[in-house]
Design an enzyme around this catalytic site. Structure first.
Site: not given
Length: 482
Positions: A132-133, A136, A197, A201
């Site tokens: 997930h990071e 980003h 987010e 995801d």
């Protein structure tokens, strides 16, 4: 003493960074999407990431543990290899913090709290957060946020960097900085964050699946966090920077159902890493001993080596060396090349006053796997304790050729030079360490001290140090231009 010097340099770096950033706020930033590249070009993003990493080293409890570094880098790079839109190499590091949290920032830097490893039930859960990071970063959400805030007359680059740094150290304080710096409503900022987010995801789950992990564990982890919110007045740190509306958990669970179901065998490496974190960073040694002894009594698993490993560490840290060795020896006999076990055995031997035995043991291992950071740094450290400084220096020099920015290796090399009273080399190595914290002016001072210990006939060394002195001063000026 060294830490205070570093912090002084970091404060001056941040002031220079903040003042110079104001000049950039007059530009009209472009729209969202691929235009994020124009907001923050890749080379600029990498430079910002480097400066932020320097500040994190001085302002947060960074974990310098080669065993955990090796594990988390291996896991992270496995995910990066299966991610989309990767534009530069990633780096992964650990923060000694019991909160469940992870964060990413400019230039592919991903930080993981030790609490995240301790609270993850399996490797797929941990990988889901890291994936997930990574998303980003690859989707350039920070650059997009920079554009969004500027369109609403909000943050300067310095302001958003300050907020992110504060969020890393104290998440609720960081969010307050971000909100106070903005004229846009809190709702507007949160809405934008939720979009990011959702995108993270989506891309993160695809990366998770491509890397061979179980995508359903992403939903299991979010459910775990959601359940914690119900019983806590203050939500987990992860949720302060990663909003969790009710629909997000169900969305993630539904998305996971689109992937083929797979059964993932428990990861031995993850279990060992988790035990190490619990023993070294989550609990006091006596409490860790009680925890692992209790888990071993309850365990019905055929393989509970990770629990024995955690118990051995807790005993070692209490100086119960013979007990620790008695537990560790059978583990090492069953897996003689296991780096988790070799690292702890090295610590036991050094604590027993048998550093020379550790050097002998690690010399063979290091020759078989040259430049592995766990073996090389343990070998060098054992050699320092055995006063075999030539071995330590050679090992560290060779290792730094392969990984020239490795902070612990540089600190050990400085210790070697200090121990064998090589003054000019010591001050130069100390400057190299300070530079990793962004304290370039302090690094320049150390080079000046190194020059004071160079003989008049050492013209080549003197010329090289003068060039390095000029370089550090120039680097301070370059930081001010960011």
């Amino acid at each position: 003493m060294l830490k205070s010097l570093m912090l002084g340099g970091l404060l001056s770096t941040m002031l220079l960074f903040s003042s110079s950033s104001n000049a950039q706020t007059d530009f009209k930033l472009p729209d969202l999407g691929s235009s994020a590249l124009e907001v923050l070009p890749i080379d600029k993003e990498k430079a910002l990431g480097k400066v932020m990493m320097m500040q994190i080293r001085g302002a947060s409890p960074l974990v310098q543990d080669p065993v955990l570094d090796e594990y988390i880098a291996s896991l992270g790079n496995k995910l990066v290899a299966n991610a989309n839109d990767v534009r530069f190499p990633f780096s992964f590091f650990l923060i000694n913090n019991q909160a469940i949290n992870a964060f990413a920032f400019y230039g592919g830097h991903v930080g993981i709290h030790t609490g995240l490893i301790a609270q993850s039930d399996n490797e797929s859960q941990l990988a889901s957060v890291i994936g997930h990071e990574i998303a980003h970063v690859t989707q350039r959400h920070l650059a997009r946020r920079l554009q969004y805030q500027k369109d609403n007359s909000a943050l300067t680059i310095a302001g958003i960097v300050t907020g992110i740094l504060a969020t890393i150290i104290a998440p609720d304080a960081g969010m307050a900085i971000l909100s106070a710096s903005s004229t846009q409503s809190t709702l507007g900022q949160l809405s934008h964050s939720r979009k990011a987010e959702q995108e993270a995801d989506r891309f993160g789950m695809q990366t998770l699946y491509n890397a061979g992990f179980d995508p359903t564990q992403a939903g299991e982890f979010l459910t775990k966090l959601s359940n914690q919110v119900r019983y806590q007045t203050k939500p987990p740190a992860f949720l302060l920077t990663h909003p969790l509306p009710d629909t997000r958990v169900s969305d993630v669970r539904l998305r996971a159902q689109q992937y083929e179901q797979r059964q993932i065998q428990p990861s031995h490496q993850f279990n060992l890493a988790k035990s190490r974190v619990i023993a070294r960073y989550q609990l006091e040694s006596k409490d860790a001993q009680a925890f692992f002894e209790n888990e071993l009594r309850k365990s019905r698993a055929l393989n509970n080596a990770h629990l024995q490993y955690g118990l051995a560490i807790s005993l070692l840290d209490q100086k119960q060396l013979d007990k620790a060795e008695k537990i560790l020896s059978p583990l090492l006999d069953s897996e003689p090349n296991n780096l988790f076990y070799l690292d702890v055995l090295t610590d036991i031997l050094i604590s027993q006053g048998k550093a020379s035995e550790a050097v002998t043991l690690l010399a063979k291992q290091n020759s078989l796997r040259p430049n592995n950071q766990i073996l090389a740094l343990n070998y060098a450290n054992a050699a320092i304790q055995a006063k075999e400084y030539d071995i330590a220096e050679q090992t560290l020099r060779v290792f730094l050729l392969d990984d020239p920015e490795h902070l612990l290796a540089k600190e050990l090399l400085a210790e070697v030079y200090k121990s064998n009273k090589n003054q000019s080399a010591y001050f130069e190595a100390k400057a190299d360490v300070l530079a990793e914290y962004g304290a370039f002016l302090k690094a320049a001072d150390e080079i000046q001290r190194a020059l004071n210990h160079v003989n008049d006939n050492e013209t080549v060394k003197k010329t090289r140090l003068k060039a390095l002195l000029k370089q550090y001063r120039q680097m301070q000026k370059e930081v001010a231009k960011l």
